[in-house]
Write a protein that holds these residues in place. Structure first.
Motif, short mmCIF file in Angstrom:
data_model
loop_
_atom_site.label_atom_id
_atom_site.label_comp_id
_atom_site.label_asym_id
_atom_site.label_seq_id
_atom_site.Cartn_x
_atom_site.Cartn_y
_atom_site.Cartn_z
N VAL A 86 0.83 -1.18 0.10
CA VAL A 86 0.10 0.20 -0.09
C VAL A 86 0.83 1.09 0.08
CG1 VAL A 86 -1.75 1.46 1.33
CG2 VAL A 86 -1.78 -1.16 1.33
N GLN A 87 0.94 1.96 -1.07
CA GLN A 87 1.62 3.22 -1.13
C GLN A 87 0.76 4.32 -1.02
OE1 GLN A 87 3.89 3.22 -4.87
NE2 GLN A 87 4.28 0.79 -4.60
N VAL A 88 1.11 5.22 -0.06
CA VAL A 88 0.36 6.35 0.42
C VAL A 88 0.64 7.56 -0.10
CG1 VAL A 88 -0.81 7.48 2.35
CG2 VAL A 88 -0.48 4.90 2.46
N ASP A 89 -0.31 8.41 -0.65
CA ASP A 89 -0.17 9.95 -1.02
C ASP A 89 -0.60 10.49 0.02
OD1 ASP A 89 0.14 12.49 -2.03
OD2 ASP A 89 0.25 11.84 -4.07
N VAL A 90 0.05 11.13 1.06
CA VAL A 90 -0.92 11.97 2.07
C VAL A 90 -1.65 13.32 1.55
CG1 VAL A 90 -0.93 13.18 4.20
CG2 VAL A 90 0.52 10.99 4.03
N ALA A 91 -0.77 14.09 0.67
CA ALA A 91 -1.25 15.27 0.33
C ALA A 91 -2.51 15.08 -0.52
CB ALA A 91 -0.23 15.95 -0.65
N GLU A 92 -2.58 14.08 -1.44
CA GLU A 92 -3.78 13.79 -2.22
C GLU A 92 -4.89 12.74 -1.59
OE1 GLU A 92 -4.36 15.00 -5.17
OE2 GLU A 92 -2.72 16.20 -5.21
N ARG A 93 -4.45 12.34 -0.43
CA ARG A 93 -5.18 11.31 0.26
C ARG A 93 -5.41 10.22 -0.64
NH1 ARG A 93 -7.28 11.51 5.34
NH2 ARG A 93 -8.89 10.18 6.01
N SER A 94 -4.69 9.63 -1.30
CA SER A 94 -4.78 8.48 -2.18
C SER A 94 -3.95 7.35 -1.98
CB SER A 94 -4.84 9.03 -3.55
OG SER A 94 -3.41 9.29 -4.01
N THR A 95 -4.20 6.28 -2.33
CA THR A 95 -3.18 5.04 -2.07
C THR A 95 -3.30 4.15 -3.47
OG1 THR A 95 -5.23 3.66 -1.35
CG2 THR A 95 -4.00 4.80 0.14
N LEU A 96 -2.10 3.77 -3.67
CA LEU A 96 -1.95 2.85 -4.53
C LEU A 96 -1.60 1.23 -4.01
CD1 LEU A 96 -1.31 1.88 -7.90
CD2 LEU A 96 1.04 2.48 -7.42
N VAL A 97 -2.65 0.49 -4.33
CA VAL A 97 -2.77 -1.19 -3.74
C VAL A 97 -1.95 -1.98 -4.80
CG1 VAL A 97 -4.01 -2.77 -2.61
CG2 VAL A 97 -4.34 -0.31 -2.17
N VAL A 98 -1.26 -2.84 -4.43
CA VAL A 98 -0.62 -3.87 -5.08
C VAL A 98 -1.49 -5.13 -4.49
CG1 VAL A 98 1.16 -5.27 -6.14
CG2 VAL A 98 1.13 -2.83 -6.02
N VAL A 99 -1.92 -5.92 -5.43
CA VAL A 99 -2.33 -7.47 -4.91
C VAL A 99 -1.90 -8.47 -5.80
CG1 VAL A 99 -4.80 -6.23 -3.96
CG2 VAL A 99 -4.41 -7.19 -6.50
N PRO A 100 -1.96 -9.64 -5.36
CA PRO A 100 -1.65 -10.85 -6.31
C PRO A 100 -2.37 -10.87 -7.40
CG PRO A 100 -1.77 -11.59 -3.89
CD PRO A 100 -2.12 -10.19 -4.17
N ASP A 101 -1.82 -11.60 -8.79
CA ASP A 101 -2.33 -11.37 -9.93
C ASP A 101 -3.83 -12.09 -9.78
OD1 ASP A 101 -0.45 -10.00 -10.57
OD2 ASP A 101 0.41 -11.63 -12.20
N TYR A 102 -3.86 -13.19 -9.01
CA TYR A 102 -4.95 -14.27 -8.93
C TYR A 102 -6.09 -13.45 -8.14
CZ TYR A 102 -3.35 -15.97 -4.46
OH TYR A 102 -2.87 -15.79 -3.06
N GLN A 103 -5.70 -12.45 -7.28
CA GLN A 103 -6.77 -11.81 -6.39
C GLN A 103 -7.16 -10.53 -6.83
OE1 GLN A 103 -6.05 -12.02 -2.00
NE2 GLN A 103 -6.63 -14.16 -2.36
N LEU A 104 -6.61 -10.29 -8.09
CA LEU A 104 -7.18 -8.92 -8.78
C LEU A 104 -8.68 -8.57 -8.57
CD1 LEU A 104 -6.44 -6.17 -9.76
CD2 LEU A 104 -6.16 -7.10 -11.82
N SER A 105 -9.14 -9.74 -9.00
CA SER A 105 -10.67 -9.73 -9.40
C SER A 105 -11.36 -9.54 -8.03
CB SER A 105 -11.00 -11.02 -9.85
OG SER A 105 -12.46 -10.99 -9.98
N LEU A 106 -10.92 -10.35 -6.86
CA LEU A 106 -11.49 -10.12 -5.70
C LEU A 106 -11.32 -8.78 -5.00
CD1 LEU A 106 -12.78 -12.03 -3.55
CD2 LEU A 106 -10.71 -12.66 -2.44
N ALA A 107 -10.20 -8.43 -5.08
CA ALA A 107 -9.90 -7.20 -4.49
C ALA A 107 -10.78 -5.90 -5.29
CB ALA A 107 -8.46 -6.51 -4.85
N ILE A 108 -11.11 -5.96 -6.53
CA ILE A 108 -11.81 -5.03 -7.14
C ILE A 108 -13.35 -5.20 -6.82
CG2 ILE A 108 -12.64 -3.88 -9.45
CD1 ILE A 108 -9.71 -4.40 -10.35
N GLY A 109 -13.75 -6.52 -6.86
CA GLY A 109 -15.18 -6.73 -6.72
C GLY A 109 -16.09 -6.61 -7.98
#
Length: 407
Positions: free
Chosen positions: A295-318
């Motif tokens: 989880v990469q956090v950008d405090v100024a933009e209050r945003s995050t970049l999240v990396v998940v395993p390839d096989y769980q990308l669908s589960l993370a997005i929903g």
């Protein structure tokens, strides 16, 4: 009127809180109008009701003048002196003019006034009872419905459940019992109007307070709720005492507590996650049941970049981006999700330096005070994000569900 009537007013004051003196004053005002209307009298009159025995008398009020031009409103000084030598010019003389058959009119008028006051008092009592129940839940019984509302009997009053506040997965039938969240209580000319909801996030919060004693007594705190009514919800919980498991408290023995809430919401899935001041852990928890690698956090933009395993990308997005969307609403952070292979290709993921949820992190970058974004701004930001359907993402293996997700 007689002593029985006065006793009845005293009983009303005791039982319904209706001020006896205010009722008598209202009756006196109404009798003045009734007298003028029924006896074609235009002069000033005063009605007096004896507070002890209920005797009613009507007095004409006339001003003392030197020369009389309107005998209905004026009286000469000589005539006034015949009543009492104490009168002088510009004084007001009261002469009793009670009609012989005024009792019948008085009784009818008094009945109307008392009925109106009782009705107003009952409406006031109901309003006072329900204004304190705003943002709370009550159990009601479905009575009827039309193209705009479901009418739910809450005991003393019928509440209105608008179409926009009805769960799309529910059908409502006569005599169905349901719990609803009171969103607004208003005074109207026809009495208090109660608006209720089955889709409000507050309903989910109140249901947990009812079912989980630790939440009710403050041991466990609900920090945030994100809900898409009838489909899926996420709720974050926190306990100051490290010995207490807030998620376990909400799930209950064999999942009984959360299952009761799921049943009340007609099968709505509920994810219960740990709240954390650390946005890395919080965002990672919120994306449950998927596994998060970074989880990469950008405090100024209050945003995050999240990396998940390839096989769980669908589960993370929903499905249709639901899991990611609810996680963003729950945490108040924008969430951009990348698969591990895509992140490595872009050069934005390194397992050696990754911020893995649940591991120790350097929190110095998060120590500054962060204000929660406006709810409307969060909604607008989430609407701008486009998430692929989970069917569009190829999965290498079947993901495993989290233990804190309801079936």
């Amino acid at each position: 009127m007689n002593n029985d009537f006065m006793d009845a007013l005293t009983s009303l004051e005791t039982d319904k809180g209706i001020d006896k003196e205010l009722v008598l004053e209202a009756i006196e005002s109404a009798l003045i109008s009734a007298y003028k209307r029924n006896f074609n009298q235009a002069h000033n009159v005063r009605v007096d009701i004896n507070r002890d025995n209920g005797l009613i008398r009507v007095f004409a009020q006339k001003q003392v003048v030197e020369e009389v031009f309107d005998p209905r409103m004026e009286i000469s000084l000589e005539a006034a002196h015949e009543i009492s030598p104490a009168y002088s010019l510009d004084d007001v003389v009261e002469i009793e003019v009670t009609p012989k058959d005024f009792g019948r009119i008085a009784a009818q008028t008094a009945k109307q006034v008392v009925t109106q006051r009782v009705r107003e008092a009952e409406r006031g009592i109901i309003y006072a009872d329900f204004i304190d129940r705003e943002e709370d839940i009550m159990t009601g019984i479905v009575q009827r419905q039309d193209h705009r509302f479901i009418y739910v009997d809450l005991g003393k009053v019928e509440a209105l459940l608008p179409q926009s506040e009805q769960m799309p997965s529910e059908t409502y039938k006569h005599n169905d019992r349901l719990k609803a969240y009171i969103t607004k209580v208003e005074k109207t000319t026809k009495g208090p109007q109660i608006m209720i909801s089955r889709t409000h996030p507050g309903l989910l919060k109140r249901l947990f307070e009812l079912e989980v004693p630790e939440i009710y007594d403050g041991t466990v705190e609900i920090r945030s709720v994100a809900r898409e009514a009838g489909d899926r919800s996420k709720i974050s919980v926190h306990a100051e005492d490290p010995e207490i498991d807030p998620v376990g408290s909400c799930v209950g023995p064999k999942g009984q507590r959360v299952q009761t809430i799921v049943d009340e919401l007609k099968g709505e899935k509920i994810d219960i996650v740990h709240y954390s001041e650390d946005p890395i852990d919080y965002v990672g928890n919120a994306l449950s049941p998927s596994k998060v690698l970074d989880v990469q956090v950008d405090v100024a933009e209050r945003s995050t970049l999240v990396v998940v395993p390839d096989y769980q990308l669908s589960l993370a997005i929903g499905k249709r981006g639901q899991n990611a969307r609810l996680a963003a609403k729950l945490t108040g952070w924008k969430i951009d999700i990348k698969s591990q292979s895509e992140a490595e290709e872009l050069g934005i993921y390194d397992p050696e330096t990754a911020n893995v949820p649940g591991e120790p992190h350097d929190l110095e970058m998060f120590t500054e005070e962060l204000e929660s974004p406006d709810a409307e701004e969060v909604e607008e930001d989430l609407e701008e994000d486009t998430w692929p359907d989970d069917e569009e993402v190829e999965m290498d293996e079947e993901p495993t569900d989290s233990s804190n997700e309801t079936p």
